[in-house]
Design a protein around this motif. Sequence first.
Motif, short mmCIF file in Angstrom:
data_model
loop_
_atom_site.label_atom_id
_atom_site.label_comp_id
_atom_site.label_asym_id
_atom_site.label_seq_id
_atom_site.Cartn_x
_atom_site.Cartn_y
_atom_site.Cartn_z
N PHE A 135 0.83 -1.20 0.00
CA PHE A 135 0.00 0.00 0.00
C PHE A 135 0.87 1.26 0.00
CE2 PHE A 135 -2.35 3.40 2.11
CZ PHE A 135 -3.55 3.39 1.42
N THR A 136 1.91 1.25 0.81
CA THR A 136 2.80 2.42 0.90
C THR A 136 3.57 2.61 -0.40
OG1 THR A 136 3.01 1.99 3.27
CG2 THR A 136 4.59 3.52 2.29
N ILE A 137 3.98 1.52 -1.03
CA ILE A 137 4.66 1.63 -2.32
C ILE A 137 3.75 2.30 -3.35
CG2 ILE A 137 5.58 0.30 -4.26
CD1 ILE A 137 6.51 -1.79 -2.18
N ALA A 138 2.50 1.85 -3.43
CA ALA A 138 1.56 2.46 -4.37
C ALA A 138 1.30 3.92 -4.03
CB ALA A 138 0.24 1.67 -4.37
N LEU A 139 1.20 4.22 -2.76
CA LEU A 139 0.97 5.60 -2.33
C LEU A 139 2.15 6.48 -2.71
CD1 LEU A 139 -1.07 7.34 -0.66
CD2 LEU A 139 0.31 6.80 1.35
N GLY A 140 3.36 5.98 -2.51
CA GLY A 140 4.54 6.76 -2.87
C GLY A 140 4.62 7.02 -4.36
N ILE A 141 4.31 6.02 -5.17
CA ILE A 141 4.33 6.19 -6.62
C ILE A 141 3.30 7.23 -7.05
CG2 ILE A 141 3.85 5.03 -8.81
CD1 ILE A 141 5.10 2.50 -7.54
N ALA A 142 2.15 7.25 -6.38
CA ALA A 142 1.09 8.21 -6.73
C ALA A 142 1.55 9.65 -6.57
CB ALA A 142 -0.14 7.95 -5.88
N SER A 143 2.48 9.89 -5.65
CA SER A 143 2.93 11.26 -5.41
C SER A 143 3.70 11.84 -6.59
CB SER A 143 3.83 11.32 -4.16
OG SER A 143 5.08 10.69 -4.41
N LEU A 144 4.22 10.98 -7.47
CA LEU A 144 5.05 11.45 -8.57
C LEU A 144 4.28 12.35 -9.54
CD1 LEU A 144 7.13 8.24 -9.37
CD2 LEU A 144 7.78 10.21 -7.98
N ALA A 145 2.99 12.12 -9.66
CA ALA A 145 2.19 12.96 -10.55
C ALA A 145 2.20 14.42 -10.08
CB ALA A 145 0.76 12.44 -10.62
N ILE A 146 2.10 14.61 -8.76
CA ILE A 146 2.12 15.98 -8.22
C ILE A 146 3.49 16.60 -8.40
CG2 ILE A 146 1.75 17.38 -6.15
CD1 ILE A 146 -0.05 15.11 -5.11
N VAL A 147 4.53 15.82 -8.14
CA VAL A 147 5.90 16.32 -8.31
C VAL A 147 6.13 16.74 -9.76
CG1 VAL A 147 8.35 15.71 -8.17
CG2 VAL A 147 6.76 14.93 -6.40
N ALA A 148 5.61 15.96 -10.70
CA ALA A 148 5.84 16.23 -12.12
C ALA A 148 5.21 17.54 -12.57
CB ALA A 148 5.32 15.07 -12.96
N ILE A 149 4.03 17.86 -12.05
CA ILE A 149 3.33 19.06 -12.54
C ILE A 149 3.72 20.33 -11.79
CG2 ILE A 149 1.36 17.68 -13.30
CD1 ILE A 149 -0.20 18.85 -10.90
N TYR A 150 4.33 20.19 -10.62
CA TYR A 150 4.59 21.38 -9.81
C TYR A 150 5.35 22.48 -10.54
CZ TYR A 150 6.85 24.55 -6.66
OH TYR A 150 7.34 25.71 -6.10
N PRO A 151 6.46 22.19 -11.26
CA PRO A 151 7.21 23.30 -11.87
C PRO A 151 6.40 24.15 -12.84
CG PRO A 151 8.50 21.28 -11.91
CD PRO A 151 7.11 20.90 -11.50
N PHE A 152 5.32 23.60 -13.38
CA PHE A 152 4.52 24.33 -14.35
C PHE A 152 3.47 25.23 -13.71
CE2 PHE A 152 5.93 20.33 -16.22
CZ PHE A 152 6.62 20.78 -17.34
N MET A 153 3.18 25.01 -12.43
CA MET A 153 2.08 25.72 -11.79
C MET A 153 2.33 27.21 -11.65
SD MET A 153 -0.36 23.58 -11.30
CE MET A 153 0.15 22.94 -12.90
N LYS A 154 3.59 27.59 -11.43
CA LYS A 154 3.90 29.01 -11.25
C LYS A 154 3.66 29.82 -12.52
CE LYS A 154 8.24 28.09 -10.16
NZ LYS A 154 8.58 26.72 -10.63
N ARG A 155 3.50 29.12 -13.64
CA ARG A 155 3.22 29.79 -14.90
C ARG A 155 1.72 30.09 -15.09
NH1 ARG A 155 7.53 26.41 -15.37
NH2 ARG A 155 9.15 26.85 -16.91
N ILE A 156 0.87 29.40 -14.34
CA ILE A 156 -0.57 29.51 -14.62
C ILE A 156 -1.41 29.93 -13.42
CG2 ILE A 156 -0.42 27.81 -16.48
CD1 ILE A 156 -1.56 25.72 -14.61
N THR A 157 -0.87 29.89 -12.21
CA THR A 157 -1.68 30.23 -11.04
C THR A 157 -0.85 30.98 -10.01
OG1 THR A 157 -3.01 29.35 -9.21
CG2 THR A 157 -1.22 27.97 -10.00
N TYR A 158 -1.51 31.86 -9.26
CA TYR A 158 -0.86 32.52 -8.14
C TYR A 158 -0.78 31.61 -6.91
CZ TYR A 158 -0.67 37.10 -10.38
OH TYR A 158 -0.35 38.15 -11.21
#
Length: 309
Positions: A135-158
Amino acid sequence: MKRAAGSVADATGNWVDSLAPAWSRPYLRLARLDRPIGSWLLLLPCWWSSALAAIAAGWSLPNLWHIALFFIGAFAMRGAGCTWNDIVDRDLDRAVERTSSRPIPSGQVSVTQAALFLIAQSLVGLLVLLAFNAFTIALGIASLAIVAIYPFMKRITYWPQIVLGLAFSWGALMGWAGAFGRLDLPALLLYAGSISWVIGYDTIYAHQDREDDALIGIKSTALLFGPRTKPMLALFYAIAVILIGAGGFTAGGGSVFALGLFAFAAHLAWQIVRLDIADPDNCLAVFKSDRDAGLILFAGLVLQAVVRF
């Protein structure tokens, strides 16, 4: 203070510049090992969650093997996340005085070299993750989606700080999941509270760059809040204390946890009083003090598990 050759603007006098072999320094800078505060801030919710699980389970201490694994994993994955961020932001970093000295925009490493280093760090993180339950392995892998999109957020939202909060607080779920193989209300409350804490401290951090960010079109809560920063910090820090407190008491925390939570809240209040958003050095110093705030809360959680009253 004179900076060592190749060092970044806000990391003077660190072990990387003075002790590390010259060939390794650009990579250690990519991983932010010259500025480990971010790794600590990623680690602390993991440790909080492990200690919270110990309280709920009636253990006298959090799982020390998990504590060690989270330490290694946090430093590896924060390094991987920063490397990814630097690859994505390399053109923006060239336009900001504080970040123009980072390894990619300054030419210390190529994008290909940085990508290979990213893979190596990610593999270390994966090896750590595989030591946990499924369960923890799957949970940790799920976090990668958030990590991947974070650098782009400062371009589109305050509000890129919200996405950073989702990523940097993920450990608040991982410690509990590592102990029980599931998620329950205390862990979810801890996660929500940690997100609010991250929004607060990263707003402080973002004030260092707000003038450059405004010029190049980068958005942040520092720009959004402006002169209202202190009352907004008070709001988010208050939400953090309330939600973290709810998580701790729901898990069985008592008077010792309450004292630790009060000390944590007092430290956050002190930050707000001390903060001068017009002084980048002050902003950096106040931001770095959040490691101390997080360690205070962790100590309160651990002591609660030890004494059980």
